[in-house]
Write an enzyme that holds these catalytic residues in place. Sequence first.
Site, mmCIF file in Angstrom:
data_model
loop_
_atom_site.group_PDB
_atom_site.id
_atom_site.type_symbol
_atom_site.label_atom_id
_atom_site.label_comp_id
_atom_site.label_asym_id
_atom_site.label_seq_id
_atom_site.Cartn_x
_atom_site.Cartn_y
_atom_site.Cartn_z
ATOM 1 N N HIS A 32 -8.750 18.248 -29.229
ATOM 2 C CA HIS A 32 -7.687 19.263 -29.211
ATOM 3 C C HIS A 32 -7.809 20.208 -30.405
ATOM 4 O O HIS A 32 -6.810 20.582 -31.014
ATOM 5 C CB HIS A 32 -6.304 18.601 -29.121
ATOM 6 C CG HIS A 32 -6.081 17.964 -27.776
ATOM 7 N ND1 HIS A 32 -5.712 18.706 -26.679
ATOM 8 C CD2 HIS A 32 -6.227 16.685 -27.364
ATOM 9 C CE1 HIS A 32 -5.609 17.884 -25.637
ATOM 10 N NE2 HIS A 32 -5.934 16.662 -26.022
ATOM 11 N N THR A 33 -9.038 20.546 -30.736
ATOM 12 C CA THR A 33 -9.307 21.539 -31.782
ATOM 13 C C THR A 33 -10.047 22.737 -31.199
ATOM 14 O O THR A 33 -10.042 23.814 -31.779
ATOM 15 C CB THR A 33 -10.199 20.939 -32.889
ATOM 16 O OG1 THR A 33 -11.313 20.308 -32.254
ATOM 17 C CG2 THR A 33 -9.441 19.926 -33.730
ATOM 18 N N ALA A 122 -12.245 9.663 -16.697
ATOM 19 C CA ALA A 122 -12.348 8.678 -17.776
ATOM 20 C C ALA A 122 -12.390 9.360 -19.141
ATOM 21 O O ALA A 122 -12.515 8.694 -20.161
ATOM 22 C CB ALA A 122 -13.595 7.820 -17.578
ATOM 23 N N GLY A 123 -12.322 10.699 -19.151
ATOM 24 C CA GLY A 123 -12.407 11.420 -20.425
ATOM 25 C C GLY A 123 -13.844 11.573 -20.901
ATOM 26 O O GLY A 123 -14.095 11.800 -22.085
ATOM 27 N N LEU A 124 -14.818 11.444 -19.972
ATOM 28 C CA LEU A 124 -16.234 11.558 -20.349
ATOM 29 C C LEU A 124 -16.855 12.842 -19.777
ATOM 30 O O LEU A 124 -18.064 12.950 -19.646
ATOM 31 C CB LEU A 124 -17.008 10.320 -19.878
ATOM 32 C CG LEU A 124 -16.491 8.972 -20.413
ATOM 33 C CD1 LEU A 124 -17.308 7.808 -19.855
ATOM 34 C CD2 LEU A 124 -16.521 8.935 -21.945
ATOM 35 N N SER A 125 -15.999 13.789 -19.404
ATOM 36 C CA SER A 125 -16.446 15.119 -18.968
ATOM 37 C C SER A 125 -17.201 15.135 -17.652
ATOM 38 O O SER A 125 -18.219 15.821 -17.522
ATOM 39 C CB SER A 125 -17.308 15.797 -20.033
ATOM 40 O OG SER A 125 -16.510 16.286 -21.048
ATOM 41 N N SER A 127 -16.190 16.586 -15.065
ATOM 42 C CA SER A 127 -16.089 17.928 -14.478
ATOM 43 C C SER A 127 -17.095 18.881 -15.118
ATOM 44 O O SER A 127 -17.796 19.607 -14.409
ATOM 45 C CB SER A 127 -14.659 18.464 -14.545
ATOM 46 O OG SER A 127 -14.209 18.542 -15.861
ATOM 47 N N ASP A 167 -16.510 20.579 -23.925
ATOM 48 C CA ASP A 167 -17.227 19.757 -22.952
ATOM 49 C C ASP A 167 -18.498 20.451 -22.465
ATOM 50 O O ASP A 167 -19.580 19.857 -22.431
ATOM 51 C CB ASP A 167 -16.329 19.459 -21.743
ATOM 52 C CG ASP A 167 -15.036 18.785 -22.150
ATOM 53 O OD1 ASP A 167 -14.945 18.305 -23.291
ATOM 54 O OD2 ASP A 167 -14.103 18.746 -21.316
HETATM 55 C C1 GLA Z 1 -10.647 18.384 -22.485
HETATM 56 C C2 GLA Z 1 -10.986 19.867 -22.528
HETATM 57 C C3 GLA Z 1 -11.765 20.214 -23.798
HETATM 58 C C4 GLA Z 1 -11.039 19.694 -25.042
HETATM 59 C C5 GLA Z 1 -10.656 18.221 -24.876
HETATM 60 C C6 GLA Z 1 -9.798 17.721 -26.008
HETATM 61 O O1 GLA Z 1 -11.776 17.599 -22.375
HETATM 62 O O2 GLA Z 1 -11.756 20.246 -21.405
HETATM 63 O O3 GLA Z 1 -11.958 21.601 -23.882
HETATM 64 O O4 GLA Z 1 -9.928 20.486 -25.340
HETATM 65 O O5 GLA Z 1 -9.930 18.015 -23.655
HETATM 66 O O6 GLA Z 1 -10.524 17.769 -27.201
#
Ligand code: GLA
Length: 357
Positions: A32-33, A122-125, A127, A167
């Site tokens: 979140h930066t 899962a927060g591993l991108s 997408s 990501d």
């Molecule tokens: C998601 C968003 C990214 C980033 C993260 C948090 O993955 O797609 O751009 O903001 O959350 O760091």
Amino acid sequence: MGMAEASDYNTRHSFETRTAHAPGRVNLIGDHTDYTGGFAMPIAIQLGTEVTWLPEAGSDAIELSSSTEPESTSVPFDVVADADEIAMILPEWCRYVAGVVATINPACGGKGIVVADLPARAGLSSSASLEVALALALGFAGSRQELALSCQGGEMLATGVATGILDQMAVASARAGHAMLMDCSSLEVRHVALPPDVQIVAVHCGVARSVTASAYAERVRQCDVAAGIVGPLRTASVSEVDRIGNQLIRRRARHVVSENARVLAFAAALESGDLKEAGNLMNQSHLSLSNDYEVSIEELDQLVSWLQGIDGVFGARMTGAGFGGCAVAISRPGALRGRLQSHRYWIVRACEGARVR
Ligand code: GLA
């Protein structure tokens, strides 16, 4: 920092089959930066998405089936870049396809297959991994940085949210064996070699990442409000932020400003091989994301504090957008052996960014 290499992908003959692979990513620190132009430090991982694409002259539909999704998708090759229209498309994964197609503007339709070993939500991108692999398979030509920016545009169309560049940059530009210090303002990157005696593990908290879009958009707005008071968060100091009157906005801004400082300190710690310090910074990052930014959940908090207490673990934190998904831990090799049977987990390797096969 050096610029990301230019002209990494060239247009191929448009009517041959193309296969492209893009990895997922684990963000080691700096969540979140990105959407306020701050710093982050991800790695790309061995799990990813492969798209094989066969263009067909005269076809006006992009037809894709996926190894992980029950329903296939069909998108007009000239789909309009309109977030409201794309938000109506079903199945949901088809929105990411539509977002990329609208941004890449392929010359014609055709048929393709998506094969992924990266878990979704899962927060591993998953997408970004799909977007980047698809863009390359469809014939994207340009630098890795341009590829990341195009796919970020596709993601924004698909989600209707002003997501950051983290990501897509990680997935497009990472280097094997290195973590990537990313400046989300200039998009400059510095690849920092990972020490050999460290293991990186992603552990799922058991709750699928969900309902992120509205909370994410709310955090983006709160950062805008904070920037309206203290100026760009990237250059604001903690003492400036501490003077923000609204308590909620102050906490949000304090996370961003302190997280940026932690990312830079983490890069320095990795460079000097100080894994203890790197781990401490990850632990602090989690507290800040959980308390000030409020993007963690109970299950993630519990998992992270359990990981942090294991002998040989240098540090652990949630990774990615939050609200479920994975924690990441760095540890001595083997420190978690035999401890994770009841979890879904992945010992991840820092891998190379996307490529056309
Ligand atoms: C998601 C968003 C990214 C980033 C993260 C948090 O993955 O797609 O751009 O903001 O959350 O760091």
